[in-house]
Design a protein around this motif. Structure first.
Motif, PDB file in Angstrom:
ATOM      1  N   GLY A  41      82.274  26.088  66.477  1.00  0.00           N
ATOM      2  CA  GLY A  41      81.395  25.200  65.730  1.00  0.00           C
ATOM      3  C   GLY A  41      80.507  25.881  64.707  1.00  0.00           C
ATOM      4  O   GLY A  41      79.637  25.235  64.107  1.00  0.00           O
ATOM      5  N   LYS A  42      80.728  27.169  64.493  1.00  0.00           N
ATOM      6  CA  LYS A  42      79.914  27.935  63.535  1.00  0.00           C
ATOM      7  C   LYS A  42      80.785  28.471  62.411  1.00  0.00           C
ATOM      8  O   LYS A  42      82.005  28.543  62.527  1.00  0.00           O
ATOM      9  CB  LYS A  42      79.236  29.118  64.242  1.00  0.00           C
ATOM     10  CG  LYS A  42      78.258  28.705  65.307  1.00  0.00           C
ATOM     11  CD  LYS A  42      76.968  28.210  64.707  1.00  0.00           C
ATOM     12  CE  LYS A  42      75.870  28.065  65.720  1.00  0.00           C
ATOM     13  NZ  LYS A  42      74.615  27.590  65.095  1.00  0.00           N
ATOM     14  N   GLY A  43      80.131  28.887  61.333  1.00  0.00           N
ATOM     15  CA  GLY A  43      80.865  29.512  60.251  1.00  0.00           C
ATOM     16  C   GLY A  43      81.210  30.950  60.570  1.00  0.00           C
ATOM     17  O   GLY A  43      80.523  31.602  61.357  1.00  0.00           O
ATOM     18  N   PRO A  44      82.297  31.469  59.993  1.00  0.00           N
ATOM     19  CA  PRO A  44      82.636  32.877  60.207  1.00  0.00           C
ATOM     20  C   PRO A  44      81.499  33.792  59.780  1.00  0.00           C
ATOM     21  O   PRO A  44      80.878  33.569  58.737  1.00  0.00           O
ATOM     22  CB  PRO A  44      83.872  33.071  59.320  1.00  0.00           C
ATOM     23  CG  PRO A  44      84.465  31.698  59.194  1.00  0.00           C
ATOM     24  CD  PRO A  44      83.287  30.782  59.159  1.00  0.00           C
ATOM     25  N   TRP A 101      94.147  34.302  54.849  1.00  0.00           N
ATOM     26  CA  TRP A 101      93.545  34.387  56.176  1.00  0.00           C
ATOM     27  C   TRP A 101      94.596  34.430  57.273  1.00  0.00           C
ATOM     28  O   TRP A 101      95.623  33.733  57.204  1.00  0.00           O
ATOM     29  CB  TRP A 101      92.648  33.170  56.428  1.00  0.00           C
ATOM     30  CG  TRP A 101      91.416  33.167  55.592  1.00  0.00           C
ATOM     31  CD1 TRP A 101      91.295  32.694  54.317  1.00  0.00           C
ATOM     32  CD2 TRP A 101      90.130  33.668  55.959  1.00  0.00           C
ATOM     33  NE1 TRP A 101      90.006  32.867  53.866  1.00  0.00           N
ATOM     34  CE2 TRP A 101      89.275  33.470  54.864  1.00  0.00           C
ATOM     35  CE3 TRP A 101      89.616  34.260  57.111  1.00  0.00           C
ATOM     36  CZ2 TRP A 101      87.929  33.845  54.872  1.00  0.00           C
ATOM     37  CZ3 TRP A 101      88.281  34.634  57.132  1.00  0.00           C
ATOM     38  CH2 TRP A 101      87.456  34.424  56.020  1.00  0.00           C
TER      39      TRP A 101
ATOM     40  N   GLN B  37      88.457  23.338  57.948  1.00  0.00           N
ATOM     41  CA  GLN B  37      88.984  23.841  59.215  1.00  0.00           C
ATOM     42  C   GLN B  37      89.097  22.665  60.179  1.00  0.00           C
ATOM     43  O   GLN B  37      88.087  22.150  60.647  1.00  0.00           O
ATOM     44  CB  GLN B  37      88.089  24.936  59.795  1.00  0.00           C
ATOM     45  CG  GLN B  37      88.686  25.627  61.019  1.00  0.00           C
ATOM     46  CD  GLN B  37      87.833  26.794  61.484  1.00  0.00           C
ATOM     47  OE1 GLN B  37      86.612  26.677  61.586  1.00  0.00           O
ATOM     48  NE2 GLN B  37      88.460  27.933  61.769  1.00  0.00           N
ATOM     49  N   LEU B  43      91.430  28.497  58.716  1.00  0.00           N
ATOM     50  CA  LEU B  43      90.692  28.138  57.514  1.00  0.00           C
ATOM     51  C   LEU B  43      91.657  27.833  56.374  1.00  0.00           C
ATOM     52  O   LEU B  43      92.512  28.653  56.057  1.00  0.00           O
ATOM     53  CB  LEU B  43      89.779  29.282  57.101  1.00  0.00           C
ATOM     54  CG  LEU B  43      88.508  29.478  57.905  1.00  0.00           C
ATOM     55  CD1 LEU B  43      87.879  30.816  57.589  1.00  0.00           C
ATOM     56  CD2 LEU B  43      87.524  28.362  57.628  1.00  0.00           C
ATOM     57  N   PHE B  45      91.757  27.212  52.431  1.00  0.00           N
ATOM     58  CA  PHE B  45      91.000  27.329  51.199  1.00  0.00           C
ATOM     59  C   PHE B  45      91.191  26.091  50.337  1.00  0.00           C
ATOM     60  O   PHE B  45      92.319  25.642  50.116  1.00  0.00           O
ATOM     61  CB  PHE B  45      91.451  28.588  50.457  1.00  0.00           C
ATOM     62  CG  PHE B  45      90.924  28.709  49.058  1.00  0.00           C
ATOM     63  CD1 PHE B  45      91.747  28.552  47.967  1.00  0.00           C
ATOM     64  CD2 PHE B  45      89.574  28.977  48.834  1.00  0.00           C
ATOM     65  CE1 PHE B  45      91.281  28.669  46.677  1.00  0.00           C
ATOM     66  CE2 PHE B  45      89.085  29.086  47.543  1.00  0.00           C
ATOM     67  CZ  PHE B  45      89.940  28.934  46.459  1.00  0.00           C
ATOM     68  N   LEU B  88      85.807  20.413  60.063  1.00  0.00           N
ATOM     69  CA  LEU B  88      84.638  21.186  59.640  1.00  0.00           C
ATOM     70  C   LEU B  88      84.881  21.636  58.205  1.00  0.00           C
ATOM     71  O   LEU B  88      85.955  22.175  57.895  1.00  0.00           O
ATOM     72  CB  LEU B  88      84.457  22.412  60.524  1.00  0.00           C
ATOM     73  CG  LEU B  88      83.569  22.295  61.750  1.00  0.00           C
ATOM     74  CD1 LEU B  88      83.734  23.502  62.649  1.00  0.00           C
ATOM     75  CD2 LEU B  88      82.118  22.127  61.349  1.00  0.00           C
ATOM     76  N   PHE B  90      83.503  24.164  55.375  1.00  0.00           N
ATOM     77  CA  PHE B  90      82.642  25.325  55.189  1.00  0.00           C
ATOM     78  C   PHE B  90      82.511  25.655  53.717  1.00  0.00           C
ATOM     79  O   PHE B  90      83.461  25.547  52.940  1.00  0.00           O
ATOM     80  CB  PHE B  90      83.211  26.548  55.903  1.00  0.00           C
ATOM     81  CG  PHE B  90      83.149  26.483  57.399  1.00  0.00           C
ATOM     82  CD1 PHE B  90      84.296  26.310  58.149  1.00  0.00           C
ATOM     83  CD2 PHE B  90      81.933  26.601  58.057  1.00  0.00           C
ATOM     84  CE1 PHE B  90      84.236  26.250  59.536  1.00  0.00           C
ATOM     85  CE2 PHE B  90      81.856  26.540  59.436  1.00  0.00           C
ATOM     86  CZ  PHE B  90      83.013  26.354  60.179  1.00  0.00           C
ATOM     87  N   PHE B 103      79.476  32.842  54.914  1.00  0.00           N
ATOM     88  CA  PHE B 103      79.691  31.433  55.211  1.00  0.00           C
ATOM     89  C   PHE B 103      78.439  30.730  55.716  1.00  0.00           C
ATOM     90  O   PHE B 103      77.627  31.317  56.454  1.00  0.00           O
ATOM     91  CB  PHE B 103      80.773  31.289  56.297  1.00  0.00           C
ATOM     92  CG  PHE B 103      82.169  31.525  55.801  1.00  0.00           C
ATOM     93  CD1 PHE B 103      82.621  32.809  55.544  1.00  0.00           C
ATOM     94  CD2 PHE B 103      83.035  30.464  55.590  1.00  0.00           C
ATOM     95  CE1 PHE B 103      83.917  33.031  55.082  1.00  0.00           C
ATOM     96  CE2 PHE B 103      84.324  30.673  55.137  1.00  0.00           C
ATOM     97  CZ  PHE B 103      84.762  31.958  54.880  1.00  0.00           C
ATOM     98  N   GLY B 104      78.344  29.456  55.358  1.00  0.00           N
ATOM     99  CA  GLY B 104      77.366  28.590  55.992  1.00  0.00           C
ATOM    100  C   GLY B 104      77.894  28.114  57.337  1.00  0.00           C
ATOM    101  O   GLY B 104      79.012  28.455  57.729  1.00  0.00           O
ATOM    102  N   ASP B 105      77.109  27.317  58.018  1.00  0.00           N
ATOM    103  CA  ASP B 105      77.496  26.821  59.339  1.00  0.00           C
ATOM    104  C   ASP B 105      78.300  25.531  59.277  1.00  0.00           C
ATOM    105  O   ASP B 105      78.631  24.959  60.314  1.00  0.00           O
ATOM    106  CB  ASP B 105      76.274  26.648  60.235  1.00  0.00           C
ATOM    107  CG  ASP B 105      75.913  27.951  60.944  1.00  0.00           C
ATOM    108  OD1 ASP B 105      74.766  28.074  61.390  1.00  0.00           O
ATOM    109  OD2 ASP B 105      76.787  28.840  61.023  1.00  0.00           O
ATOM    110  N   ARG B 108      80.212  19.055  59.760  1.00  0.00           N
ATOM    111  CA  ARG B 108      81.235  18.445  60.612  1.00  0.00           C
ATOM    112  C   ARG B 108      81.406  17.003  60.184  1.00  0.00           C
ATOM    113  O   ARG B 108      80.489  16.203  60.303  1.00  0.00           O
ATOM    114  CB  ARG B 108      80.852  18.514  62.080  1.00  0.00           C
ATOM    115  CG  ARG B 108      81.925  17.924  62.995  1.00  0.00           C
ATOM    116  CD  ARG B 108      81.593  18.110  64.454  1.00  0.00           C
ATOM    117  NE  ARG B 108      81.586  19.499  64.865  1.00  0.00           N
ATOM    118  CZ  ARG B 108      82.671  20.200  65.162  1.00  0.00           C
ATOM    119  NH1 ARG B 108      83.868  19.630  65.095  1.00  0.00           N
ATOM    120  NH2 ARG B 108      82.559  21.451  65.545  1.00  0.00           N
TER     121      ARG B 108
END
Lengths: 111, 112
Positions: A41-44, A101, B37, B43, B45, B88, B90, B103-105, B108
């Motif tokens: 639930g977080k960014g990399p 990635w 994501q 991920l 792009f 999600l 990002f 990256f930000g968080d 969602r």
């Protein structure tokens, strides 16, 4: 075609059991290889950048190394808080500014 | 804290609707990248902007668009939303293409 493959898909270790994660890449003219850590639930979160074969970077229990075909993320004496998905990405000469990635390795450290 | 701010953190909406996601990059970063994501997926792009101009496009649907403003913040617009757009989203920023992206968080997005 540029490609990044990470192995294993998942890895379960006991606390203190050292191991390595692999990132194999195929790219024309490597411009950078990047390691990230992602919690659910977080960014990399950025860990390391490697630019040329033979380069090594260290941070706490993590050490990243690079050859012409692959990179390893070595984890020494891991702790439960090291549990996360570790992502590898590369940028090649022909990648049009994009990172390619890998699918990631999910690491679980059991206490 | 990466220094990249994304709002809102959560967004719930219905199919067919339109939403806007916002991203403020780290101070000094000129590049903004958008990623999608989906659950247990990698991920993907979507698009990159550099100093206000579109620089690279990835797997971005025609229903999606983005822009980067003079103050360098960026917005991702998603329209005619479908259930499969739940994911999600990002935003990342960077100094230049050979430097790491931060990256930000994420936002969602849930489509009901």
């Amino acid at each position: 075609e540029d490609q990044v493959t990470q192995s294993p898909e998942a890895l379960r270790l006991q606390e203190g059991e050292s191991s390595s994660l692999n990132c194999s890449y195929t790219v024309s003219g490597l411009r950078g290889l990047f390691w990230y850590r992602q919690d659910p639930g977080k960014g990399p979160e950025f860990l390391f950048t490697l630019y040329s074969a033979g380069e090594e970077k260290e941070k706490e229990r993590l050490k990243a190394t690079l050859t012409k075909k692959e990179s390893f993320l070595h984890i020494t004496a891991p702790k439960p808080e090291d549990s996360a998905t570790y992502l590898c990405a590369v940028r090649g000469m022909d990648s049009n500014y994009q990172l390619i990635w890998g699918a990631g390795t999910k690491l679980i450290i059991k206490p | 804290d990466s220094g990249v701010t994304q709002t809102p953190k959560h967004l719930i909406t219905a199919t067919g609707q339109r939403v806007t996601l916002r991203c403020s990059p780290r101070s000094g970063d000129l590049s903004v990248y958008w990623y999608q994501q989906s659950l247990d997926q990698g991920l993907q792009f979507l698009i990159q902007y550099y100093n206000g101009e579109e620089r690279a496009k990835g797997n971005i649907l025609e229903r999606f668009s983005a822009q980067q403003f003079p103050d360098l913040h960026s917005e991702l617009n998603l329209s005619s939303l479908e259930l499969g757009d739940s994911a999600l989203y990002f935003c990342a920023s960077g100094r230049d293409v050979n430097q790491p992206q931060h990256f930000g968080d994420g936002t969602r997005l849930s489509i009901l």
